[in-house]
Design a protein around this motif. Structure first.
Motif, PDB file in Angstrom:
ATOM      1  N   PHE A 212       0.814  -1.211   0.000  1.00 35.10           N
ATOM      2  CA  PHE A 212       0.000   0.000   0.000  1.00 35.10           C
ATOM      3  C   PHE A 212       0.852   1.267   0.000  1.00 35.10           C
ATOM      4  CE2 PHE A 212      -1.582   3.384   2.825  1.00 35.10           C
ATOM      5  CZ  PHE A 212      -2.698   3.804   2.125  1.00 35.10           C
ATOM      6  N   ARG A 216       0.732   4.146  -2.716  1.00 28.37           N
ATOM      7  CA  ARG A 216       0.100   5.408  -2.341  1.00 28.37           C
ATOM      8  C   ARG A 216       0.974   6.594  -2.726  1.00 28.37           C
ATOM      9  NH1 ARG A 216      -1.206   9.556  -0.431  1.00 28.37           N
ATOM     10  NH2 ARG A 216      -2.907  10.221   0.894  1.00 28.37           N
ATOM     11  N   SER A 228      -5.214  -1.900  -3.078  1.00 29.82           N
ATOM     12  CA  SER A 228      -4.994  -1.430  -1.707  1.00 29.82           C
ATOM     13  C   SER A 228      -5.254   0.072  -1.604  1.00 29.82           C
ATOM     14  CB  SER A 228      -3.570  -1.759  -1.252  1.00 29.82           C
ATOM     15  OG  SER A 228      -2.626  -1.102  -2.068  1.00 29.82           O
ATOM     16  N   LEU A 231      -9.219   0.815  -2.436  1.00 31.66           N
ATOM     17  CA  LEU A 231     -10.122   0.445  -1.342  1.00 31.66           C
ATOM     18  C   LEU A 231     -10.112   1.477  -0.224  1.00 31.66           C
ATOM     19  CD1 LEU A 231     -10.665  -2.299  -2.574  1.00 31.66           C
ATOM     20  CD2 LEU A 231     -10.117  -3.320  -0.383  1.00 31.66           C
ATOM     21  N   THR A 232      -8.899   1.910   0.174  1.00 32.61           N
ATOM     22  CA  THR A 232      -8.827   2.852   1.282  1.00 32.61           C
ATOM     23  C   THR A 232      -9.409   4.207   0.879  1.00 32.61           C
ATOM     24  OG1 THR A 232      -6.548   3.151   0.622  1.00 32.61           O
ATOM     25  CG2 THR A 232      -6.925   1.890   2.611  1.00 32.61           C
ATOM     26  N   ARG A 235     -12.978   5.222   1.974  1.00 35.35           N
ATOM     27  CA  ARG A 235     -13.248   5.543   3.377  1.00 35.35           C
ATOM     28  C   ARG A 235     -13.648   6.984   3.599  1.00 35.35           C
ATOM     29  NH1 ARG A 235      -9.026   4.609   7.902  1.00 35.35           N
ATOM     30  NH2 ARG A 235     -10.383   5.953   9.130  1.00 35.35           N
ATOM     31  N   MET A 245     -17.933  -2.152   0.758  1.00 36.91           N
ATOM     32  CA  MET A 245     -16.532  -2.072   1.155  1.00 36.91           C
ATOM     33  C   MET A 245     -15.999  -3.453   1.556  1.00 36.91           C
ATOM     34  SD  MET A 245     -14.010   0.006   1.721  1.00 36.91           S
ATOM     35  CE  MET A 245     -13.442   1.292   2.803  1.00 36.91           C
ATOM     36  N   MET A 246     -16.804  -4.182   2.341  1.00 37.36           N
ATOM     37  CA  MET A 246     -16.371  -5.504   2.786  1.00 37.36           C
ATOM     38  C   MET A 246     -16.353  -6.496   1.618  1.00 37.36           C
ATOM     39  SD  MET A 246     -15.379  -5.484   5.941  1.00 37.36           S
ATOM     40  CE  MET A 246     -14.709  -3.844   5.727  1.00 37.36           C
ATOM     41  N   ALA A 249     -13.190  -5.888   0.029  1.00 38.35           N
ATOM     42  CA  ALA A 249     -12.134  -6.429   0.887  1.00 38.35           C
ATOM     43  C   ALA A 249     -11.994  -7.939   0.699  1.00 38.35           C
ATOM     44  CB  ALA A 249     -12.418  -6.094   2.352  1.00 38.35           C
TER      45      ALA A 249
ATOM     46  N   VAL B 119      -4.103  -3.436   4.643  1.00 33.51           N
ATOM     47  CA  VAL B 119      -5.176  -2.447   4.495  1.00 33.51           C
ATOM     48  C   VAL B 119      -6.542  -3.087   4.738  1.00 33.51           C
ATOM     49  CG1 VAL B 119      -3.947  -0.873   2.961  1.00 33.51           C
ATOM     50  CG2 VAL B 119      -5.308  -2.688   1.982  1.00 33.51           C
ATOM     51  N   VAL B 120      -6.687  -4.366   4.412  1.00 31.64           N
ATOM     52  CA  VAL B 120      -7.958  -5.035   4.689  1.00 31.64           C
ATOM     53  C   VAL B 120      -8.162  -5.175   6.188  1.00 31.64           C
ATOM     54  CG1 VAL B 120      -9.258  -7.184   4.454  1.00 31.64           C
ATOM     55  CG2 VAL B 120      -8.024  -6.262   2.486  1.00 31.64           C
ATOM     56  N   LEU B 123      -9.356  -1.912   7.331  1.00 28.02           N
ATOM     57  CA  LEU B 123     -10.750  -1.623   6.977  1.00 28.02           C
ATOM     58  C   LEU B 123     -11.726  -2.413   7.845  1.00 28.02           C
ATOM     59  CD1 LEU B 123     -10.474  -1.457   3.082  1.00 28.02           C
ATOM     60  CD2 LEU B 123     -10.704   0.436   4.710  1.00 28.02           C
ATOM     61  N   THR B 233       2.200   1.419   6.772  1.00 21.16           N
ATOM     62  CA  THR B 233       0.929   1.132   6.107  1.00 21.16           C
ATOM     63  C   THR B 233      -0.245   1.112   7.074  1.00 21.16           C
ATOM     64  OG1 THR B 233       1.910  -0.064   4.274  1.00 21.16           O
ATOM     65  CG2 THR B 233      -0.348  -0.644   4.844  1.00 21.16           C
ATOM     66  N   TYR B 255       6.472  11.199   7.052  1.00 20.37           N
ATOM     67  CA  TYR B 255       5.679  11.165   5.824  1.00 20.37           C
ATOM     68  C   TYR B 255       4.754  12.379   5.725  1.00 20.37           C
ATOM     69  CZ  TYR B 255       3.044   9.121   1.957  1.00 20.37           C
ATOM     70  OH  TYR B 255       2.466   8.888   0.740  1.00 20.37           O
TER      71      TYR B 255
END
Lengths: 278, 295
Positions: A212, A216, A228, A231-232, A235, A245-246, A249, B119-120, B123, B233, B255
């Protein structure tokens, strides 16, 4: 009779404790899946611990309304390339470290160990510029190169462990039979180290798949996002549908999970051997 | 020892060349540039265009309350997450070290958190911790652990514990596997001898298990500590360092300073400080690994 009866009670007790704890550890997985197939609105209270119905609607919606198909393909490209690059590079490097003891190999041993402990947060600041100068910024190829560098030290170390277990006499014999050293390595040693190869292929795929932070930072346009990052990004939305969202995931997790379960046994063995023997 | 080989000494160099190029280009060179940048005042990412200011960034850093806050957060997060991860790892390793039916399946279940993309994991936890509809608020209120649903991720005193919980859940399998391997290296005879001497389970744990795990423990705890300092992350995806900088470790501060506030030279100074801390712990780590090997 009595002590063995007592022992049985004790084992039964610990067995039940283990099962309960396993259920607790597994719960987040369970909840991800249940939330993705629940028929009733996510915005109901109290939540249903056992789903009140089953529907795949969230899965269809997420594919129809979002760029998730495109991100999926991008992620496959990045993870696949990362896996390919790391495996090819790690094979040769691990062989060199396993079979030669020269100044070169000791310099590289230090380099590899050292690069493993550098903080990614500091690396990405200049890397952001370096990638722009090299034309690797916002490119899936560039991201795969970066992912490769980050996973290489682990891949090499793991593979070296596998090569170390193969007796050097085997390739010496092949060399007496007329192979060159590299020929003996590719034709004789490599097939014997197949489990190790599979582990490195899978592990580097997983690391490229999950990654990620680099994605990013080094990818700018939405078209080039990987899962990755995509998905974020959901949010921040005001009308976030958690069941979609799930679902996303779950889709993101499945490939990583399959690869993981596939090599779990070897990975665990390699990891523990590395950690315990140092 | 392996017989070292015939032929040209250039072969290892050819085999290792690509690794060298990649590691230097992607890891080493950026780190050196990062260190160099920390002596410059620049908002642009090329230090040739900035102004050399010597140690001024570091001087400013040591008077910056956000830096000290970040140092505190790094230490708190490090200690709490390492302790929690290690405790879970040790507990589960001891459970799995017993003989029982279905041990393989249970072990796989215990490893699963480690297999999930970070990341999952983030979430799922964000969803489970949702202030209005989160299942954990429901479970905790039903069990009477909390009196009303809590806004876990928007309150500064709750975000860090939530982050620690997530870290421990995701990372304990690594600790568990390493401890498990360590447990299996303790000779059975030691336990038998202790039992004959009349030692109970607790006494066996203290006098046989713990000393047997000594070198594994030192290495594992240092490894977990290094990882907690470098972690990006999970923290970034979960909180971005917030709320009110309550989860802003040095990694995240580096960062954010670079990419949110575009203070590149200053960010590099934060990152370099982190690097120095990491190097210190790494030296200890390698020393401990070497001790473990020699023992």
């Amino acid at each position: 009779m009595n002590p063995s009866y007592k022992e049985k009670i004790v084992s039964a007790f610990w067995f039940i404790v283990t099962l309960v704890l396993a259920a607790i550890v597994f719960f987040p997985y369970y909840w991800m899946f249940v939330s993705s197939v629940e028929t009733e609105s996510m915005f109901s209270w109290p939540p249903h611990l056992v789903p009140s119905g089953f529907t795949l609607e969230s899965y269809w919606t997420i594919f129809e309304e979002r760029a998730i198909g495109r991100w999926f393909i991008n992620t496959v490209i990045v993870a696949g390339s990362t896996s390919l690059f790391s495996t090819i590079i790690a094979i040769n490097a691990a062989y060199a470290l396993s079979r030669f003891k020269t100044k070169t190999t000791s310099v590289f041993t230090v380099l590899i160990l050292f690069s493993q402990l550098l903080p990614a947060a500091l690396i990405v600041v200049p890397l952001f510029v370096i990638f722009q100068q090299l034309g690797l910024y916002n490119s899936l190829f560039g991201l795969a190169i970066a992912d490769t560098a980050f996973i290489l030290p682990v891949a090499i170390w793991l593979l070296k462990g596998f090569f170390d277990q193969i007796p050097v006499e085997i390739e010496q014999q092949a060399m007496i039979d007329g192979c060159t050293q590299l020929g003996a390595f590719y034709r004789v040693v490599l097939p014997l180290a197949l489990p190790g190869l599979v582990v490195v292929v899978a592990m580097s795929f997983i690391s490229g798949w999950d990654e990620f932070f680099l994605a990013r930072t080094l990818i700018a346009s939405q078209d080039n996002w990987v899962l990755s990052v995509g998905l974020t990004s959901f949010r921040g939305e005001y009308t976030l549908d958690w069941s979609q969202m799930m679902a996303a995931a779950v889709i993101f997790t499945i490939p990583a999970l399959i690869f993981f379960l596939f090599v779990q046994r070897y990975l665990v063995a390699g990891l523990s051997a590395g950690a315990v023997k140092g | 020892m392996l017989s070292t080989i015939k032929r040209s000494n250039l072969l290892p160099l050819w085999l290792l060349g690509p690794v060298g190029v990649l590691l230097i280009l992607i890891l080493i060179w950026p780190i050196l540039q990062g260190i160099a940048l920390s002596f410059y005042n620049t908002r642009i990412l090329t230090y040739s265009e900035g102004r050399f200011i010597g140690l001024a960034n570091f001087n400013a850093l040591f008077q910056d309350e956000y830096f000290w806050n970040s140092l505190r957060v790094t230490a708190t997060y490090g200690i709490a997450s390492v302790t929690a991860t290690y405790a879970l790892g040790l507990g589960f390793a001891l459970l799995l070290n017993r003989e029982f039916a279905g041990r393989g399946v249970i072990r796989t279940i215990f490893i699963l958190p480690w297999a999930i993309p970070e990341v999952v994991a983030v979430l799922i936890f964000v969803w489970m911790l949702d202030p209005q509809f989160g299942v954990l608020n429901y479970l905790f209120t039903s069990l009477g652990l909390i009196s009303e649903p809590l806004p876990w991720l928007s309150q500064s005193h709750l975000a860090l514990p939530a982050l620690v919980a997530l870290t421990a859940w995701q990372q304990f399998p690594l600790a568990m596997l390493i401890i498990l391997a360590g447990l299996q290296m303790i000779p059975r005879e030691q336990y038998e001898a202790a039992t004959i001497d009349g030692a109970g389970p607790v006494s066996r744990f203290i006098h046989v298990t713990l000393p047997g795990l000594r070198s594994v423990n030192i290495i594992l705890i240092l490894l977990l500590t290094l990882n907690s300092f470098r972690r990006v992350t999970m923290i970034y995806a979960m909180t971005r360092g917030g709320p009110a900088r309550s989860t802003e470790t040095l990694s995240i501060l580096t960062y954010n300073t670079a990419f949110e506030y575009q203070r590149i030279g200053y960010a590099a100074a934060v990152g370099t400080t982190l690097l120095i801390i990491l190097l210190f712990f790494s030296v200890v780590y390698f020393w401990a690994t070497k001790q473990g090997k020699d023992a």
